[in-house]
Scaffold this motif. Structure first.
Motif, PDB file in Angstrom:
ATOM      1  N   VAL A 148       0.854  -1.183   0.000  1.00 35.29           N
ATOM      2  CA  VAL A 148       0.000   0.000   0.000  1.00 35.29           C
ATOM      3  C   VAL A 148       0.893   1.237   0.000  1.00 35.29           C
ATOM      4  N   TYR A 149       0.617   2.140  -0.926  1.00 32.16           N
ATOM      5  CA  TYR A 149       1.366   3.396  -1.034  1.00 32.16           C
ATOM      6  C   TYR A 149       0.500   4.530  -0.508  1.00 32.16           C
ATOM      7  N   VAL A 150       1.013   5.225   0.519  1.00 28.82           N
ATOM      8  CA  VAL A 150       0.283   6.341   1.122  1.00 28.82           C
ATOM      9  C   VAL A 150       1.154   7.592   1.036  1.00 28.82           C
ATOM     10  N   PRO A 151       0.900   8.484   0.080  1.00 30.31           N
ATOM     11  CA  PRO A 151       1.693   9.710  -0.035  1.00 30.31           C
ATOM     12  C   PRO A 151       1.576  10.574   1.224  1.00 30.31           C
ATOM     13  N   CYS A 152       2.695  11.140   1.640  1.00 32.22           N
ATOM     14  CA  CYS A 152       2.710  12.015   2.815  1.00 32.22           C
ATOM     15  C   CYS A 152       2.111  13.372   2.459  1.00 32.22           C
ATOM     16  N   PRO A 153       1.650  14.122   3.450  1.00 30.55           N
ATOM     17  CA  PRO A 153       1.022  15.421   3.183  1.00 30.55           C
ATOM     18  C   PRO A 153       1.919  16.404   2.442  1.00 30.55           C
ATOM     19  N   ASP A 154       3.254  16.284   2.597  1.00 31.51           N
ATOM     20  CA  ASP A 154       4.139  17.233   1.921  1.00 31.51           C
ATOM     21  C   ASP A 154       4.265  16.957   0.423  1.00 31.51           C
ATOM     22  N   GLY A 155       3.733  15.821  -0.037  1.00 32.68           N
ATOM     23  CA  GLY A 155       3.792  15.501  -1.458  1.00 32.68           C
ATOM     24  C   GLY A 155       5.179  15.163  -1.962  1.00 32.68           C
ATOM     25  N   GLU A 156       6.124  14.978  -1.045  1.00 36.60           N
ATOM     26  CA  GLU A 156       7.503  14.695  -1.439  1.00 36.60           C
ATOM     27  C   GLU A 156       7.998  13.356  -0.915  1.00 36.60           C
ATOM     28  N   ARG A 157       7.152  12.660  -0.154  1.00 40.16           N
ATOM     29  CA  ARG A 157       7.512  11.347   0.360  1.00 40.16           C
ATOM     30  C   ARG A 157       6.312  10.413   0.266  1.00 40.16           C
ATOM     31  N   ILE A 158       6.608   9.125   0.211  1.00 40.01           N
ATOM     32  CA  ILE A 158       5.559   8.118   0.176  1.00 40.01           C
ATOM     33  C   ILE A 158       5.819   7.099   1.274  1.00 40.01           C
ATOM     34  N   ALA A 159       4.799   6.829   2.072  1.00 40.82           N
ATOM     35  CA  ALA A 159       4.877   5.742   3.051  1.00 40.82           C
ATOM     36  C   ALA A 159       4.491   4.457   2.335  1.00 40.82           C
ATOM     37  N   ILE A 160       5.349   3.452   2.449  1.00 41.04           N
ATOM     38  CA  ILE A 160       5.146   2.192   1.741  1.00 41.04           C
ATOM     39  C   ILE A 160       4.962   1.085   2.765  1.00 41.04           C
ATOM     40  N   LEU A 161       3.745   0.552   2.848  1.00 47.58           N
ATOM     41  CA  LEU A 161       3.431  -0.537   3.765  1.00 47.58           C
ATOM     42  C   LEU A 161       3.398  -1.834   2.964  1.00 47.58           C
ATOM     43  N   SER A 162       4.226  -2.790   3.333  1.00 45.23           N
ATOM     44  CA  SER A 162       4.299  -4.053   2.596  1.00 45.23           C
ATOM     45  C   SER A 162       4.043  -5.235   3.531  1.00 45.23           C
ATOM     46  N   LEU A 163       3.335  -6.200   3.014  1.00 41.92           N
ATOM     47  CA  LEU A 163       3.070  -7.437   3.751  1.00 41.92           C
ATOM     48  C   LEU A 163       3.341  -8.594   2.796  1.00 41.92           C
ATOM     49  N   HIS A 173      -6.884 -12.999   2.308  1.00 43.95           N
ATOM     50  CA  HIS A 173      -6.949 -12.677   3.729  1.00 43.95           C
ATOM     51  C   HIS A 173      -5.862 -11.671   4.110  1.00 43.95           C
ATOM     52  N   TYR A 174      -4.664 -11.859   3.576  1.00 44.44           N
ATOM     53  CA  TYR A 174      -3.580 -10.937   3.892  1.00 44.44           C
ATOM     54  C   TYR A 174      -3.826  -9.562   3.276  1.00 44.44           C
ATOM     55  N   ARG A 175      -4.502  -9.539   2.131  1.00 43.86           N
ATOM     56  CA  ARG A 175      -4.832  -8.244   1.528  1.00 43.86           C
ATOM     57  C   ARG A 175      -5.790  -7.474   2.433  1.00 43.86           C
ATOM     58  N   ALA A 176      -6.773  -8.174   2.966  1.00 44.58           N
ATOM     59  CA  ALA A 176      -7.713  -7.524   3.882  1.00 44.58           C
ATOM     60  C   ALA A 176      -7.002  -7.054   5.146  1.00 44.58           C
ATOM     61  N   LEU A 177      -6.034  -7.841   5.609  1.00 49.20           N
ATOM     62  CA  LEU A 177      -5.278  -7.479   6.808  1.00 49.20           C
ATOM     63  C   LEU A 177      -4.471  -6.215   6.569  1.00 49.20           C
ATOM     64  N   LEU A 178      -3.807  -6.125   5.424  1.00 49.96           N
ATOM     65  CA  LEU A 178      -3.005  -4.936   5.137  1.00 49.96           C
ATOM     66  C   LEU A 178      -3.891  -3.705   4.962  1.00 49.96           C
ATOM     67  N   LEU A 179      -5.057  -3.881   4.377  1.00 55.17           N
ATOM     68  CA  LEU A 179      -5.987  -2.756   4.235  1.00 55.17           C
ATOM     69  C   LEU A 179      -6.418  -2.239   5.603  1.00 55.17           C
ATOM     70  N   ASP A 180      -6.626  -3.148   6.545  1.00 54.48           N
ATOM     71  CA  ASP A 180      -6.981  -2.730   7.903  1.00 54.48           C
ATOM     72  C   ASP A 180      -5.847  -1.922   8.535  1.00 54.48           C
ATOM     73  N   ILE A 181      -4.617  -2.389   8.335  1.00 51.45           N
ATOM     74  CA  ILE A 181      -3.458  -1.674   8.889  1.00 51.45           C
ATOM     75  C   ILE A 181      -3.330  -0.298   8.246  1.00 51.45           C
ATOM     76  N   ALA A 182      -3.477  -0.252   6.926  1.00 51.40           N
ATOM     77  CA  ALA A 182      -3.349   1.023   6.212  1.00 51.40           C
ATOM     78  C   ALA A 182      -4.397   2.023   6.673  1.00 51.40           C
TER      79      ALA A 182
END
Length: 202
Positions: A148-163, A173-182
């Motif tokens: 899951v890629y979540v751009p930061c508010p400054d528009g210059e960084r991306i938070a990358i959550l990987s499972l 099931h793991y996709r649903a789990l990562l969506l919950d975390i995101a």
């Protein structure tokens, strides 16, 4: 349980993990791997681990956890996964554009979603790949990687959550789990600010 890093003054992203995840001290492992040892043979078995740690650091990883869960729909055996959070700098663009661009370059994606999280626009991609040969695992191991890629508010960084997991049959099931975390990701501290006011005793 709240990790100490969540209260650090340098923290600029917060998230919550469900039960079953254990933090891995990958930075400490990397430091230990750089220290000279009198008997290198003692560390031969952890070579793949150290190589994985090196790859995590090169990818900008700031948090890493091992997931251990029971297989409720199978033989009730343990299911292993690896969760990582990385922060990566990028050229400025609107956050929705950054989210779309992040998944556009995925190779042979099995699933792509556009997300509207409490933290802002984001995207998810699911791919299937084999473990990198330089990890030294011996035999190829197919795994599912959800990101899951979540751009930061400054528009210059991306938070990358990987499972990632080798339990390919449980990808949904793991996709649903990562969506919950995101969905718990926040760029604003959930902790109340400390007051600078000092009460004077009379």
């Amino acid at each position: 349980m709240i990790d100490e890093s969540a209260r650090s003054e340098d923290a600029d992203i917060w998230f919550a993990l469900p039960p079953g995840f254990v933090p891995l001290p990958f930075r400490e492992l990397a430091a230990a791997g750089r220290e000279p040892v009198q008997d290198p043979g003692r560390f031969a078995d952890v070579g793949p681990v150290l190589r994985l740690v090196r790859l995590l650091l090169e990818a900008g990883t700031v948090h890493c956890c091992l997931g251990l869960h029971a297989d409720d729909e199978g033989d009730d055996g343990p299911l292993l996964s690896l969760f990582t959070l990385a922060l990566r700098r990028t050229q400025w663009a609107p956050r929705s554009v950054l989210a779309a661009r992040a998944v556009a370059g995925a190779e042979r994606p099995e699933h792509i979603e556009t997300l509207d999280l409490p933290a802002g626009p984001a995207s998810l991609v699911q791919t299937r790949l084999t473990a990198p040969p330089d990890l030294g695992l011996g035999v190829p191991s197919e795994l599912v990687q959800l990101t899951v890629y979540v751009p930061c508010p400054d528009g210059e960084r991306i938070a990358i959550l990987s499972l990632s997991t080798t339990t390919v049959r449980r990808a949904k099931h793991y996709r649903a789990l990562l969506l919950d975390i995101a969905g718990t990701v926040s760029f604003e501290s959930p902790f109340p600010e400390k007051s600078d006011d000092i009460s004077e005793k009379e």
